[in-house]
Scaffold this active site. Structure first.
Site, mmCIF file in Angstrom:
data_model
loop_
_atom_site.group_PDB
_atom_site.id
_atom_site.type_symbol
_atom_site.label_atom_id
_atom_site.label_comp_id
_atom_site.label_asym_id
_atom_site.label_seq_id
_atom_site.Cartn_x
_atom_site.Cartn_y
_atom_site.Cartn_z
ATOM 1 N N HIS A 117 49.633 58.500 45.404
ATOM 2 C CA HIS A 117 49.872 57.345 46.273
ATOM 3 C C HIS A 117 51.059 57.626 47.205
ATOM 4 O O HIS A 117 51.471 56.735 47.949
ATOM 5 C CB HIS A 117 50.232 56.105 45.444
ATOM 6 C CG HIS A 117 49.114 55.535 44.632
ATOM 7 N ND1 HIS A 117 47.805 55.495 45.064
ATOM 8 C CD2 HIS A 117 49.120 54.930 43.401
ATOM 9 C CE1 HIS A 117 47.055 54.912 44.133
ATOM 10 N NE2 HIS A 117 47.820 54.574 43.121
ATOM 11 N N ARG A 139 42.198 51.098 53.480
ATOM 12 C CA ARG A 139 41.474 49.822 53.377
ATOM 13 C C ARG A 139 42.178 48.823 54.282
ATOM 14 O O ARG A 139 43.391 48.945 54.515
ATOM 15 C CB ARG A 139 41.548 49.354 51.917
ATOM 16 C CG ARG A 139 40.767 48.102 51.582
ATOM 17 C CD ARG A 139 41.032 47.735 50.120
ATOM 18 N NE ARG A 139 40.063 46.785 49.600
ATOM 19 C CZ ARG A 139 40.074 46.314 48.361
ATOM 20 N NH1 ARG A 139 41.015 46.722 47.522
ATOM 21 N NH2 ARG A 139 39.165 45.447 47.956
ATOM 22 N N SER A 147 44.500 42.655 46.653
ATOM 23 C CA SER A 147 44.253 43.486 45.475
ATOM 24 C C SER A 147 45.567 43.897 44.813
ATOM 25 O O SER A 147 45.689 43.892 43.584
ATOM 26 C CB SER A 147 43.445 44.725 45.887
ATOM 27 O OG SER A 147 43.091 45.480 44.754
ATOM 28 N N TYR A 202 37.649 52.343 52.972
ATOM 29 C CA TYR A 202 37.012 51.635 51.854
ATOM 30 C C TYR A 202 35.776 50.902 52.342
ATOM 31 O O TYR A 202 34.716 50.915 51.697
ATOM 32 C CB TYR A 202 38.046 50.660 51.288
ATOM 33 C CG TYR A 202 37.619 49.876 50.083
ATOM 34 C CD1 TYR A 202 37.842 50.364 48.806
ATOM 35 C CD2 TYR A 202 37.026 48.620 50.216
ATOM 36 C CE1 TYR A 202 37.474 49.629 47.689
ATOM 37 C CE2 TYR A 202 36.652 47.883 49.104
ATOM 38 C CZ TYR A 202 36.882 48.392 47.840
ATOM 39 O OH TYR A 202 36.514 47.672 46.740
ATOM 40 N N ARG A 258 38.863 45.065 39.751
ATOM 41 C CA ARG A 258 38.823 43.602 39.714
ATOM 42 C C ARG A 258 37.554 43.090 40.395
ATOM 43 O O ARG A 258 36.569 42.784 39.777
ATOM 44 C CB ARG A 258 40.092 43.023 40.362
ATOM 45 C CG ARG A 258 40.294 41.533 40.124
ATOM 46 C CD ARG A 258 41.553 41.034 40.818
ATOM 47 N NE ARG A 258 41.444 41.113 42.259
ATOM 48 C CZ ARG A 258 40.975 40.147 43.042
ATOM 49 N NH1 ARG A 258 40.557 39.024 42.511
ATOM 50 N NH2 ARG A 258 40.914 40.302 44.350
ATOM 51 N N LYS A 259 37.563 42.992 41.742
ATOM 52 C CA LYS A 259 36.403 42.475 42.477
ATOM 53 C C LYS A 259 35.754 43.525 43.356
ATOM 54 O O LYS A 259 34.550 43.610 43.462
ATOM 55 C CB LYS A 259 36.835 41.295 43.369
ATOM 56 C CG LYS A 259 36.808 39.940 42.698
ATOM 57 C CD LYS A 259 37.023 38.867 43.763
ATOM 58 C CE LYS A 259 36.854 37.462 43.191
ATOM 59 N NZ LYS A 259 37.032 36.439 44.236
ATOM 60 N N GLY A 260 36.588 44.309 44.042
ATOM 61 C CA GLY A 260 36.059 45.343 44.927
ATOM 62 C C GLY A 260 35.312 44.799 46.123
ATOM 63 O O GLY A 260 34.407 45.445 46.632
#
Length: 301
Positions: A117, A139, A147, A202, A258-260
């Site tokens: 990162h 993203r 997020s 993303y 989590r959700k994406g």
């Protein structure tokens, strides 16, 4: 079934985090915040002498831009193309390694799968010197912020978040782990012409994962049949990764996956916050090629 030492080590760190005060969970190194349990100063200093290889497979992403999703995709690509399974580190972030693991990495056969990162200026210089290929995933900043907020809220190694509004302010000022989103983006913008750097978004990958797998494989000089591409894509949807995350990431699976979704920011941002992010994006990334690639207008307005 063999225990995963990397997963066991992570579970041990999570246990330590539960007993640690919030104040001690982050520290500054060269002006940037980092999680003290996962990448203490000793780790970051040891990285300076890390020896990269030309055939390392390097994945780079600002936090919460799809890194863990792409870890799963790249593992499958390497496995199919080379017939070898990469060591299942969770996750393969070089800043988490420390001196002992870095020493062991010198003995690890190629291709080594690595990730980070870190801001590009803080990635060990040997990656540039040895022309290591780096896949960089970005993203849109609104979904990244959402997020990151949920990740920080549910991750014991990071301080608990006071509120959505406070985290929004911290993100906008770059006062979050690994630093400013916009600083990262502008630094990678300068490397858009580097033949050893490939930047994907993303959102592109969510829209057409098969096309992304073909591009990524070609970039790393891996040869896949169309049947292999489709198999990897089928096994690598966000939902498929989330379902298998209990095996790959233990208790952290539900925190990491989590959700994406694209567009979840609309459930969190106030109109004022949305305008503030729009202004920041236009000021920092407006007119840049990376800004255009992120297709901000479509995803964030």
């Amino acid at each position: 079934m063999n225990a995963n030492p990397s997963l066991e080590k992570m579970q041990s760190k999570l246990q330590m985090a539960n007993e640690m005060s919030d104040e001690k969970k982050l520290f500054r190194f060269n002006g940037v915040l980092y999680p003290s349990l996962m990448c203490p100063e000793e780790h970051l200093k040891a990285l300076e002498s890390m020896k990269a290889r030309e055939d390392d497979v390097m994945l780079v992403a600002y936090p919460k831009c799809g890194f863990n999703w792409m870890v799963g995709v790249l593992r499958k690509i390497i496995s199919e193309a080379k017939g070898v399974k990469t060591e299942a580190r969770v996750p393969p972030l070089i800043e988490f390694f420390g001196p002992d693991i870095l020493k062991a990495m010198d003995e690890t056969p190629s291709p080594r799968f690595l990730g980070t990162h870190l801001h590009p200026d803080n990635i060990p210089s040997s990656f540039d010197e040895n022309k290591t290929k780096m896949l960089v995933i970005f993203r849109n900043p609104k979904d990244t912020l959402v997020s990151f907020y949920h990740f920080s809220n549910n991750n014991p190694v990071l301080p608990s978040v006071e509120s959505w509004d406070s985290f929004f302010s911290q993100f906008m000022s770059g006062d979050v782990p690994w630093g400013s989103y916009f600083d990262h983006a502008l630094a990678w913008e300068k490397k858009m012409d580097d033949p050893n750097v490939m930047i994907v978004t993303y959102e592109e990958l969510k829209q057409d994962l098969s096309a992304g797998i073909r591009q990524i494989s070609s970039f790393f000089d891996f040869s896949l049949t169309e049947a292999q591409v489709q198999q990897i894509a089928g096994e690598s949807t966000f939902n498929a990764m989330k379902q298998s995350s209990a095996n790959s990431h233990g208790n952290m699976g539900n925190v990491i996956f989590r959700k994406g979704e694209v567009g979840d920011w609309k459930n969190h941002f106030t109109p004022e916050q949305s305008r503030e992010m729009d202004e920041a994006f236009n000021k920092r990334l407006g007119g840049t090629r990376l800004g255009a690639k992120l297709n901000y207008q479509q995803h964030c307005q």
